[in-house]
Design a protein around this motif. Structure first.
Motif, short mmCIF file in Angstrom:
data_model
loop_
_atom_site.label_atom_id
_atom_site.label_comp_id
_atom_site.label_asym_id
_atom_site.label_seq_id
_atom_site.Cartn_x
_atom_site.Cartn_y
_atom_site.Cartn_z
N GLN A 104 -16.33 -1.16 -6.66
CA GLN A 104 -16.55 0.06 -6.09
C GLN A 104 -16.12 1.30 -6.89
O GLN A 104 -14.75 1.07 -7.24
N VAL A 112 -11.35 -1.31 -6.91
CA VAL A 112 -11.86 -0.24 -6.39
C VAL A 112 -11.14 0.94 -7.13
O VAL A 112 -9.91 1.01 -7.17
N TYR A 126 -11.56 -6.38 0.77
CA TYR A 126 -12.19 -6.37 -0.40
C TYR A 126 -12.91 -7.63 -0.89
O TYR A 126 -13.21 -7.74 -1.84
N SER A 172 0.65 -1.26 -0.05
CA SER A 172 0.02 -0.09 0.02
C SER A 172 0.82 1.28 0.01
O SER A 172 1.66 1.47 0.90
N LYS A 209 -2.34 -1.38 -3.24
CA LYS A 209 -3.36 -0.10 -3.14
C LYS A 209 -2.27 1.19 -3.58
O LYS A 209 -1.26 1.20 -2.78
N TYR A 247 -5.73 -7.70 1.69
CA TYR A 247 -7.17 -7.36 1.30
C TYR A 247 -8.22 -8.22 1.30
O TYR A 247 -9.12 -8.19 0.65
N VAL A 270 -16.82 2.08 -0.66
CA VAL A 270 -15.56 2.70 -0.42
C VAL A 270 -15.27 3.31 0.90
O VAL A 270 -13.96 3.32 1.42
N ASP A 306 -2.51 5.21 -3.70
CA ASP A 306 -3.56 6.56 -3.45
C ASP A 306 -2.63 7.71 -3.87
O ASP A 306 -1.49 7.99 -3.05
N GLU A 352 -11.18 5.25 -7.08
CA GLU A 352 -12.02 6.66 -6.80
C GLU A 352 -11.37 7.73 -7.40
O GLU A 352 -10.04 7.87 -7.60
N HIS A 387 -6.74 -1.22 -5.84
CA HIS A 387 -7.46 -0.09 -5.12
C HIS A 387 -6.56 1.07 -5.67
O HIS A 387 -5.35 1.32 -5.43
N ASP A 397 -6.66 5.25 -6.00
CA ASP A 397 -7.32 6.58 -5.54
C ASP A 397 -6.70 7.73 -6.26
O ASP A 397 -5.46 8.04 -5.95
#
Length: 505
Positions: free
Chosen positions: A295, A271, A481, A197, A224, A477, A502, A226, A273, A250, A252
């Motif tokens: 998501q 996911v 998830y 992550s 992940k 996850y 989310v 972000d 975002e 994921h 973001d």
């Protein structure tokens, strides 16, 4: 005074006095103290059994004089200690596993012994308003470190983190925010091969980084990513190939106001975002290979022009059979196309055809809302008996678009994800009544303006054996998830379920 109790094990002080205690029990195992006065801990205080020390809003410049040997201390959290100028000597805390330093404005240095610690697993340093901290100790020898969070929002300081020069295989979670991290970040991909992550956001964290090479080195580990708020040199297109991150789950990209177009996503994405992205108006072909997309949240920015296309793509994926889905959008394209038409308010009724449990795979729900739904709100589902008896009169009113309607929430729950409730789901049932559990309505403000539910036809060739992608087996996850709804049976006719979103992760 309570601190004078000699055999005291736990001590929690929510509001400290102006005078420091002259005695503290050496038998203490847990201390949580808010507002400790300016003086240090008493010199006689030698809590060799202390396991947790949490101090907030104290006035101490130092916690104690010299080095204290606390062999069992595992947690040290210091927050809003406005006068603190230095941390303890970490050589005296050999069992420490968790260190948190939050808003210690005058903290000038972290004791260099931190860099040689043998037990630390979690380090978090956070500074939002101001900071005197200019340099972080080297972390190469903290071999057990799993999570490192260093967040500095102070734009007027040149905060520096020394580069990593030896392998750190246990480091899996990295959260960086601030200036002067380029050298450090460049060394992460080389010496931290198991990063799962990564959050690197705000200001110029990625400035002058060859991020294409950086992410290539994390191809087989990163789950992940972000980049919310990251400038990425203000490129309007992410020109590194996200598709090469073949286990990424994921992504973001929220608060990236420069973002106009999206690159191709890896097939493993579950996911996505992109909230508050003012220039992003469509997702294009970025998700064409994403068969497990569950998501998606693209809200509080510009209106997404291909929202209905995005929804249809999600419903054609492999998650349709055994999982739930949530889609949050700015704009009303989906409600306008939704059939049957949305009902006004929070309730609607679905009339069920014969053999519905076999010909269809789940319920698709759509709501027009004036704010995005908190994750604690659920859907109540009730079997309707006796023809049309029990159907709410509100069902007769069709939703009409108004100038205040801007946001759309779409939720999907598969029959497979409610498999353990088959005893409750009566296949002979002819109608089901649905309603959104809206707590704000009780407070005089109704969240939901329009609501509708329909059945989703079963896709030929997709069966119950498609339960989850192979990457779900990773412990990071597996729990986060696995989008199975929470389910509560209230009586023989009524149940409530909550779809994970989310917000929960």
């Amino acid at each position: 005074m309570v601190p004078n109790i000699k055999k005291l094990r736990w001590l929690i002080v929510e509001k400290g006095s102006s005078e420091a205690p002259d005695f503290l029990s050496n038998d203490l195992q847990y201390i949580g103290w808010r507002g400790y006065p300016r003086s240090r801990f008493p010199d006689s205080f030698q809590p060799t059994n202390l396991a947790v020390l949490k101090m907030s809003k104290g006035l101490q410049k130092k916690l104690w004089k010299g080095r204290k040997h606390l062999p069992h201390l595992k947690v040290l959290e210091l927050s809003f200690m406005e006068e603190l100028v230095s941390t303890p000597d970490f050589d005296g805390l050999p069992s420490l596993q968790r260190l948190v330093l939050t808003e210690c404005y005058k903290l000038e240095k972290i004791h260099p012994s931190l860099g040689n610690h043998k037990s630390l697993k979690y380090i978090s340093v956070f500074s939002y308003h101001r900071s005197n901290l200019k340099k972080f100790p080297k972390i190469d020898h903290i071999k057990k470190l799993e999570t490192l969070e260093i967040r500095s929002f102070c734009s007027d300081i040149d905060f520096e983190i020394p580069e990593i020069q030896s392998d750190m295989e246990n480091l899996v979670t990295l959260f960086l925010c601030g200036f002067r991290m380029q050298v450090f970040l460049s060394s992460v991909a080389t010496h931290c091969p198991n990063i799962i992550s990564l959050r690197a956001s705000e200001y110029y964290t990625f400035y002058s980084i060859d991020y294409s090479c950086f992410f290539r080195l994390l191809t087989h580990s990163l789950r992940k990513l972000d980049l919310s708020g990251s400038s990425l040199n203000n490129f309007s297109i992410l020109d590194f190939k996200l598709s090469q991150l073949n286990v990424l789950v994921h992504l973001d990209l929220s608060f990236c106001n420069w973002l106009e177009n999206l690159p191709e996503f890896p097939p493993s994405i579950v996911v996505f975002e992109a909230n508050k992205c003012d220039r992003l108006t469509d997702v294009g072909d970025s998700i064409r290979n994403c068969k497990w997309l569950c998501q998606v949240s693209v809200r509080d920015g510009s209106i997404l022009n291909d929202g209905d296309r995005l929804l249809q793509f999600m419903l054609q994926g492999k998650a349709i059979e055994n999982h739930s889905m949530v889609l949050e959008l700015q704009g009303l394209q989906v409600p306008r196309e939704f059939q049957p038409r949305l009902r006004d308010g929070t309730r609607c009724t679905v009339h069920l055809p014969d053999n519905w449990c076999n010909d269809f795979c789940g319920f698709l729900m759509c709501a027009v809302i004036d704010d995005f739904m908190p994750h604690h709100e659920g859907i109540t589902m009730k079997q309707v008996r006796g023809g049309s008896m029990g159907i709410d009169s509100q069902d007769g009113v069709v939703w009409k678009e108004s100038g205040d309607d801007k946001r759309t929430w779409v939720g999907y729950v598969s029959f497979g994800s409610l498999r353990h409730t088959t005893a409750w789901l009566d296949e002979t049932c002819k109608a089901l009544s649905f309603s959104i559990v809206d707590m704000r309505r009780i407070l005089g403000r109704e969240l939901c303006r329009g609501f509708g539910v329909t059945l989703v036809p079963r896709t030929i060739g997709i069966g119950p054996t498609d339960t989850s992608p192979p990457e779900y087996d990773h412990e990071f996850y597996k729990k986060k998830y696995d989008f199975k709804p929470e389910f509560e049976i209230k009586d023989e006719l009524t149940c409530t379920f909550w779809i994970p979103s989310v917000i929960d992760i």
